[in-house]
Scaffold this motif. Structure first.
Motif, mmCIF file in Angstrom:
data_model
loop_
_atom_site.group_PDB
_atom_site.id
_atom_site.type_symbol
_atom_site.label_atom_id
_atom_site.label_comp_id
_atom_site.label_asym_id
_atom_site.label_seq_id
_atom_site.Cartn_x
_atom_site.Cartn_y
_atom_site.Cartn_z
ATOM 1 N N GLY A 51 0.811 -1.209 0.000
ATOM 2 C CA GLY A 51 0.000 0.000 0.000
ATOM 3 C C GLY A 51 0.842 1.255 0.000
ATOM 4 N N THR A 52 0.205 2.370 0.265
ATOM 5 C CA THR A 52 0.895 3.647 0.382
ATOM 6 C C THR A 52 0.238 4.440 1.497
ATOM 7 N N ARG A 53 0.940 5.418 2.021
ATOM 8 C CA ARG A 53 0.442 6.147 3.181
ATOM 9 C C ARG A 53 -0.136 7.498 2.761
ATOM 10 N N MET A 54 -1.230 7.852 3.411
ATOM 11 C CA MET A 54 -1.848 9.161 3.244
ATOM 12 C C MET A 54 -2.447 9.567 4.578
ATOM 13 N N PRO A 55 -2.579 10.870 4.843
ATOM 14 C CA PRO A 55 -3.188 11.287 6.103
ATOM 15 C C PRO A 55 -4.629 10.797 6.218
ATOM 16 N N LEU A 56 -5.000 10.355 7.424
ATOM 17 C CA LEU A 56 -6.384 9.971 7.661
ATOM 18 C C LEU A 56 -7.327 11.119 7.323
ATOM 19 N N SER A 57 -6.868 12.330 7.535
ATOM 20 C CA SER A 57 -7.707 13.504 7.290
ATOM 21 C C SER A 57 -8.038 13.682 5.817
ATOM 22 N N SER A 58 -7.248 13.067 4.913
ATOM 23 C CA SER A 58 -7.462 13.273 3.479
ATOM 24 C C SER A 58 -8.779 12.674 2.998
ATOM 25 N N ILE A 59 -9.305 11.725 3.747
ATOM 26 C CA ILE A 59 -10.571 11.117 3.339
ATOM 27 C C ILE A 59 -11.762 11.893 3.875
ATOM 28 N N GLY A 60 -11.508 12.789 4.847
ATOM 29 C CA GLY A 60 -12.582 13.522 5.497
ATOM 30 C C GLY A 60 -12.611 14.994 5.177
ATOM 31 N N VAL A 61 -11.986 15.388 4.058
ATOM 32 C CA VAL A 61 -11.992 16.801 3.685
ATOM 33 C C VAL A 61 -13.376 17.201 3.181
ATOM 34 N N ASP A 62 -13.647 18.513 3.159
ATOM 35 C CA ASP A 62 -14.938 18.982 2.674
ATOM 36 C C ASP A 62 -14.956 19.021 1.153
ATOM 37 N N ILE A 63 -16.032 19.539 0.574
ATOM 38 C CA ILE A 63 -16.225 19.499 -0.865
ATOM 39 C C ILE A 63 -15.176 20.313 -1.607
ATOM 40 N N TRP A 64 -14.529 21.270 -0.922
ATOM 41 C CA TRP A 64 -13.482 22.085 -1.540
ATOM 42 C C TRP A 64 -12.091 21.488 -1.299
ATOM 43 N N GLY A 65 -12.016 20.349 -0.605
ATOM 44 C CA GLY A 65 -10.730 19.728 -0.312
ATOM 45 C C GLY A 65 -10.025 20.324 0.882
ATOM 46 N N THR A 66 -10.768 21.036 1.730
ATOM 47 C CA THR A 66 -10.201 21.669 2.920
ATOM 48 C C THR A 66 -10.345 20.739 4.122
ATOM 49 N N ASP A 67 -9.317 20.705 4.984
ATOM 50 C CA ASP A 67 -9.410 19.900 6.201
ATOM 51 C C ASP A 67 -10.633 20.297 7.017
ATOM 52 N N VAL A 68 -11.297 19.311 7.606
ATOM 53 C CA VAL A 68 -12.480 19.545 8.425
ATOM 54 C C VAL A 68 -12.066 19.598 9.888
ATOM 55 N N ALA A 69 -12.217 20.776 10.479
ATOM 56 C CA ALA A 69 -11.759 20.959 11.855
ATOM 57 C C ALA A 69 -12.477 20.034 12.827
ATOM 58 N N GLY A 70 -13.756 19.763 12.556
ATOM 59 C CA GLY A 70 -14.550 18.976 13.492
ATOM 60 C C GLY A 70 -14.148 17.524 13.607
ATOM 61 N N THR A 71 -13.374 16.994 12.666
ATOM 62 C CA THR A 71 -12.930 15.609 12.779
ATOM 63 C C THR A 71 -11.779 15.454 13.766
ATOM 64 N N ARG A 72 -11.112 16.582 14.095
ATOM 65 C CA ARG A 72 -9.997 16.599 15.051
ATOM 66 C C ARG A 72 -8.898 15.612 14.635
#
Length: 441
Positions: A51-72
């Motif tokens: 496999g390959t590594r990616m941030p967990l946050s990359s799957i939970g970004v909003d529709i504009w591709g911005t990190d979602v603060a509420g996922t912490r």
């Protein structure tokens, strides 16, 4: 839960020939958008095995591709990585214009190898595991509606539903879509010109692999976008891109097979079995609280309005296209439920998890539905689908049954994503708002 992996990656026979210099390794985020990285072809064996590594946050970004603060998941936890492993599908040539690189689809796990439930693939896999434990297998097909437009002009013309002339005029585009889809192992049946200028629908084939049905639908949307660009058009999967024309839906047809391969919705009558009614009742009982799964965006709720065939009330009926759930006529062996709520903008992994999860709730609890509706369901005295985006979000995150059908981790992450998107839209002053108030007040 077992991850599907592969040691080889046969490339689909798509538009491009020869060995590519690179490939895309990508996951689908919660909105159903591909996110990942381009890698040299020399890295393929490594990614296939580890496999390959990616941030967990990359799957939970909003529709504009911005990190979602509420996922912490970013600043609070150091933006830690997940491991993205192959799904077993192999390399797919989706036909990006002028781009010979294939896609290797992945899904995300945590560092310890457990499924990351922010990934909607795992969400659906968990629901399917509950069916498998009962020796049941859902058989699923989707209908994909979209608009094909000229980038230099607004849509024009008149409604021309099922017009052969409109299909004939787009033969080159349609042939392209069928060819690339077939090369990717996606079986497509009919194409129709729908009820608005430039609106089309493709029907995908019923299959006893709901996971593949979901991913086929997302890959197929990308194939359509890519083919549209190659032919000088744009494809839109917005639920309601034009206020004066029909919305675009993602209708889902499904039945359920038992251990002997028999359709449990079939009993030799047009009405179907008690199991069918239990499944209908489970979906009706959960539909309002799961509205966000079927209508996840601001624009989604412009489609769910009276006056059209998109539903607004929570009801069911035989051959009734105004109802949320329709039982189509046809051979008894193919008795099935058509779920008509989802917009073309929804994530099929989330949609199927919600539909099948709701149906299984009804089956296991032996719920009974209200009487079927045979008239215009919009005017019936039935509960409403969530009236708007904020209402859908509030229902989604406060009802315990939503977390039981889906998963609390996904519910929290998806709700945080939609909360952030709502806040951005609420802070945006539209052109119409400015024109209305700027000089009048």
């Amino acid at each position: 839960m077992t991850l599907r992996t592969t040691l080889t990656a046969p490339r689909s026979a798509g538009l491009h020939t020869g060995d590519p210099a690179a490939f895309y390794a990508a996951i689908f985020d919660m909105n159903g958008i591909l996110r990942g990285k381009r890698l040299p072809l020399s890295h393929l064996s490594k990614v296939l095995s580890a496999g390959t590594r990616m941030p967990l946050s990359s799957i939970g970004v909003d529709i504009w591709g911005t990190d979602v603060a509420g996922t912490r998941l970013t600043l609070e936890r150091g933006d830690l990585d997940g491991c993205c492993l192959p799904t077993g599908r192999g390399l797919l040539d989706l036909g990006w214009p002028g781009n010979p690189f294939p896609l290797l689809p992945l899904w995300m796990t945590c560092e310890d190898g457990s499924p990351y439930l922010g990934d909607a693939r795992h969400l659906l896999a968990a629901v399917l595991a509950r069916y498998a434990a009962l020796e049941l297998t859902p058989v699923v097909a989707t209908e994909v509606e979209f608009y094909l437009t000229d980038p230099a002009a607004a849509t024009s013309g008149s409604d021309s539903i099922y017009a052969i002339s409109e299909l004939a005029g787009m033969s080159a585009f349609l042939d392209d879509v069928y060819a690339v889809a077939a090369a990717c192992g996606i079986s497509v049946e009919a194409a129709t010109a729908e009820g608005a200028p430039g609106q089309f629908e493709f029907n995908l084939v019923h299959q006893p692999d709901a996971m593949k049905a979901a991913e086929d639908t997302l890959f197929f949307r990308q194939i359509i976008r890519n083919a549209a660009r190659r032919h000088g058009h744009e494809a839109s999967f917005m639920a309601k891109p034009f206020g004066d024309h029909a919305g675009s839906g993602l209708h889902v047809h499904f039945s359920v097979l038992d251990a002997k391969g028999q359709n449990i919705f079939s009993n030799g009558t047009p009405e179907g079995s008690a199991m069918l009614r239990h499944a209908v009742a489970g979906q009706l009982a959960t539909l309002a609280d799961l509205s966000l799964a079927f209508a996840p965006h601001l624009n989604s709720y412009r489609r769910l309005a009276p006056g059209g065939l998109a539903p607004t009330r929570i009801g069911w009926g035989y051959e009734n296209r105004t109802s949320a759930l329709r039982i189509p006529a046809g051979p008894d062996v193919a008795r099935r439920i058509e779920h008509r709520v989802s917009g073309a903008d929804a994530n099929p992994f989330v949609v199927l998890a919600a539909i099948l999860g709701g149906a299984l709730h009804g089956i296991t609890q032996q719920l009974s539905p209200p009487p079927p509706i045979s008239t215009n369901a919009h005017v019936e005295d039935q509960p409403r689908i969530a009236k708007d985006w904020p209402d859908a979000l509030e229902r989604f995150r406060r009802v315990d049954l939503v977390g039981q059908i889906l998963h609390p981790d996904f519910v929290a992450a998806f709700a945080a994503c939609k909360q952030q998107e709502q806040e951005v839209f609420a802070a945006h002053v539209s052109d119409f708002e400015m024109k209305t108030y700027r000089l009048a007040l």
